[in-house]
Design a protein around this motif. Structure first.
Motif, short mmCIF file in Angstrom:
data_model
loop_
_atom_site.label_atom_id
_atom_site.label_comp_id
_atom_site.label_asym_id
_atom_site.label_seq_id
_atom_site.Cartn_x
_atom_site.Cartn_y
_atom_site.Cartn_z
N MET A 123 -0.63 38.19 -133.36
CA MET A 123 -0.71 36.62 -133.14
C MET A 123 -1.26 36.20 -131.66
SD MET A 123 2.13 33.88 -134.55
CE MET A 123 3.34 33.57 -133.21
N THR A 124 -2.17 35.44 -131.63
CA THR A 124 -2.63 34.99 -130.43
C THR A 124 -1.72 34.60 -129.48
OG1 THR A 124 -4.78 34.63 -131.40
CG2 THR A 124 -4.12 33.55 -128.97
N ILE A 125 -1.63 34.76 -128.27
CA ILE A 125 -0.66 34.71 -126.99
C ILE A 125 -1.31 33.05 -126.65
CG2 ILE A 125 -0.02 34.93 -124.66
CD1 ILE A 125 -0.47 38.08 -125.46
N LYS A 126 -0.26 32.28 -126.38
CA LYS A 126 -1.18 30.81 -125.89
C LYS A 126 -0.54 30.87 -124.59
CE LYS A 126 -0.73 25.94 -127.00
NZ LYS A 126 -0.02 25.11 -128.08
N LEU A 127 -1.22 30.65 -123.54
CA LEU A 127 -0.94 30.33 -122.09
C LEU A 127 -1.28 28.82 -121.85
CD1 LEU A 127 -0.33 31.39 -119.55
CD2 LEU A 127 -2.64 32.26 -118.92
N ILE A 128 -0.33 28.06 -121.79
CA ILE A 128 -0.37 26.79 -121.14
C ILE A 128 -0.81 26.90 -119.65
CG2 ILE A 128 0.25 24.67 -121.18
CD1 ILE A 128 2.14 25.31 -123.63
N GLY A 129 -1.90 26.39 -119.25
CA GLY A 129 -1.99 26.27 -117.72
C GLY A 129 -3.40 25.93 -117.44
N TYR A 130 -3.82 25.64 -116.06
CA TYR A 130 -5.19 25.46 -115.82
C TYR A 130 -5.78 26.51 -115.15
CZ TYR A 130 -3.67 20.69 -116.58
OH TYR A 130 -3.39 19.41 -117.12
N SER A 131 -6.98 26.79 -115.22
CA SER A 131 -7.79 27.94 -114.66
C SER A 131 -7.82 27.69 -113.09
CB SER A 131 -9.22 28.23 -115.31
OG SER A 131 -9.94 27.11 -115.15
N SER A 132 -7.53 26.65 -112.63
CA SER A 132 -7.86 26.18 -111.46
C SER A 132 -6.31 26.65 -110.63
CB SER A 132 -8.08 24.93 -111.04
OG SER A 132 -7.28 23.86 -111.77
N SER A 133 -5.29 26.80 -111.36
CA SER A 133 -3.96 26.91 -110.90
C SER A 133 -3.69 28.46 -110.54
CB SER A 133 -3.13 26.44 -111.78
OG SER A 133 -1.87 27.50 -111.94
N PRO A 134 -3.42 28.72 -109.22
CA PRO A 134 -3.13 29.91 -108.79
C PRO A 134 -2.01 30.72 -109.54
CG PRO A 134 -3.32 28.68 -106.84
CD PRO A 134 -3.38 27.92 -108.07
N SER A 135 -1.14 29.93 -110.04
CA SER A 135 0.23 30.71 -110.65
C SER A 135 -0.24 30.89 -112.11
CB SER A 135 1.17 29.64 -110.80
OG SER A 135 1.77 29.38 -109.63
N THR A 136 -1.24 30.05 -112.73
CA THR A 136 -1.89 30.53 -114.07
C THR A 136 -2.71 31.77 -114.06
OG1 THR A 136 -1.81 28.27 -114.63
CG2 THR A 136 -3.39 29.69 -116.12
N LEU A 137 -3.63 31.79 -112.87
CA LEU A 137 -4.40 32.92 -112.74
C LEU A 137 -3.68 34.09 -112.47
CD1 LEU A 137 -6.98 31.02 -110.34
CD2 LEU A 137 -7.39 32.23 -112.48
N ARG A 138 -2.29 33.93 -111.90
CA ARG A 138 -1.50 35.27 -111.75
C ARG A 138 -1.45 36.11 -113.20
NH1 ARG A 138 2.12 32.83 -108.75
NH2 ARG A 138 1.18 33.40 -106.71
N VAL A 139 -1.00 35.11 -114.05
CA VAL A 139 -0.85 35.53 -115.49
C VAL A 139 -2.23 36.06 -116.03
CG1 VAL A 139 -0.07 35.03 -117.66
CG2 VAL A 139 1.12 33.82 -115.69
N ILE A 140 -3.09 35.43 -115.93
CA ILE A 140 -4.47 35.75 -116.63
C ILE A 140 -4.99 37.04 -115.85
CG2 ILE A 140 -6.83 35.46 -117.01
CD1 ILE A 140 -6.15 32.25 -116.79
N ALA A 141 -4.61 37.37 -114.75
CA ALA A 141 -5.09 38.47 -114.20
C ALA A 141 -4.13 39.62 -114.73
CB ALA A 141 -5.05 38.68 -112.47
N THR A 142 -2.81 39.45 -114.88
CA THR A 142 -2.17 40.45 -115.41
C THR A 142 -2.57 40.81 -116.82
OG1 THR A 142 -0.29 39.80 -114.24
CG2 THR A 142 0.32 41.07 -115.99
N LEU A 143 -2.95 39.80 -117.52
CA LEU A 143 -3.55 39.88 -119.04
C LEU A 143 -4.75 40.87 -119.07
CD1 LEU A 143 -2.83 36.35 -120.43
CD2 LEU A 143 -1.79 38.43 -121.39
N ASN A 144 -5.53 40.30 -118.29
CA ASN A 144 -6.76 41.26 -117.95
C ASN A 144 -6.58 42.81 -117.45
OD1 ASN A 144 -8.39 39.28 -118.87
ND2 ASN A 144 -8.82 38.34 -117.07
N GLU A 145 -5.71 42.71 -116.61
CA GLU A 145 -5.58 44.16 -116.15
C GLU A 145 -5.19 44.98 -117.33
OE1 GLU A 145 -5.81 46.03 -112.95
OE2 GLU A 145 -7.26 44.47 -112.54
N LEU A 146 -4.34 44.39 -118.01
CA LEU A 146 -3.69 45.29 -119.10
C LEU A 146 -4.71 45.48 -120.45
CD1 LEU A 146 0.09 44.50 -118.89
CD2 LEU A 146 -1.12 46.45 -118.21
N GLY A 147 -5.85 44.87 -120.32
CA GLY A 147 -6.66 44.63 -121.56
C GLY A 147 -6.35 44.01 -122.63
N VAL A 148 -5.32 42.75 -122.50
CA VAL A 148 -5.01 42.04 -123.39
C VAL A 148 -6.04 40.86 -123.59
CG1 VAL A 148 -3.09 40.31 -124.36
CG2 VAL A 148 -2.41 42.27 -122.80
#
Ligand SMILES: N[C@@H](CCC(=O)N[C@@H](CS)C(=O)NCC(=O)O)C(=O)O
Length: 219
Positions: free
Chosen positions: A1-26
């Motif tokens: 099931m797709t993970i839903k991340l509610i946030g804006y790509s201009s938000s440093p806090s949201t980018l913290r989560v996106i970077a974690t997902l990307n580092e782990l290859g999710v």
């Protein structure tokens, strides 16, 4: 099931989560920006997503969690090792404790001055709040300079905070750093150990992808 991340790509806090997902290859996640900023304060959002009225919020398999750092820890606990070999929190108890130590330094000492500077210099104006409070910005610049002097000592002879490999603690520091790295480049470039560390984080595959996909707004 797709993970839903509610946030804006201009938000440093949201980018913290996106970077974690990307580092782990999710890759199986979707970014869902609220239509209007005011939606964050709607009764539905406060009741079902985050009572503090902030993003990011992650929804995974019917589970909802807010606050970027606990979200990132949840992602590591659930997905580390599933899609690639990257280890952001080691199994070793003492190594994991050191990741936590530096993660705490980030949220207690590193983030507050930088978050204030970013708000004053970028988001305040975008939200129609007028120009930055120059005195406040200067006080925060002095604070972060003193903190970075400590990081300069911590990072002596190291590639990353906990040694030769990137950890979750390094990722936590990156978004606020990236947002201030151009305008306040002296802060980072005058400290060679800090500069090397930031460059190392920027080069890590998942962080690199994150900031290529979502370039930092210039201000
Ligand atoms: N400590 C929170 C900070 C969240 C936060 O301040 N998010 C900002 C965007 S970066 C926000 O939602 N601002 C909306 C508001 O304050 O009304 C986290 O790490 O998630």
């Amino acid at each position: 099931m797709t993970i839903k991340l509610i946030g804006y790509s201009s938000s440093p806090s949201t980018l913290r989560v996106i970077a974690t997902l990307n580092e782990l290859g999710v890759t199986d996640y979707s970014l869902a920006p609220p239509e209007n900023f005011s939606d964050l304060k709607s009764p539905e959002f406060l009741a079902e997503k985050n009572p503090f009225g902030k993003i990011p919020v992650l929804i995974d398999d019917g589970f909802t969690i807010y606050e970027s750092r606990p979200i990132a820890r949840y992602i590591v606990a659930k997905y580390q090792g599933k899609y690639n070999k990257k280890i952001l929190i080691p199994d070793d108890i003492q190594k994991a404790a050191l990741v936590d130590q530096y993660a705490s330094a980030e949220s207690c000492y590193y983030d507050p001055p930088l978050a204030t500077i970013i708000f004053q210099e970028l988001f305040k104006g975008l939200g129609g709040g007028g120009g930055p409070d120059a005195e406040l910005v200067n006080t925060q610049l002095e604070k972060i300079a003193k903190i970075l002097d400590i990081y300069e000592r911590i990072l002596e002879g190291k590639q990353f905070l906990t040694g030769s490999d990137i950890s979750l603690a390094d990722i936590f520091h990156y978004p606020t750093t990236a947002y201030t790295a151009k305008k306040h480049k002296d802060l980072y470039e005058s400290r060679p150990n800090v500069k090397r560390w930031i460059d190392n984080i920027a080069k890590s595959e998942g962080v690199k992808k994150t900031f290529e996909d979502y370039p930092v707004p210039q201000f």
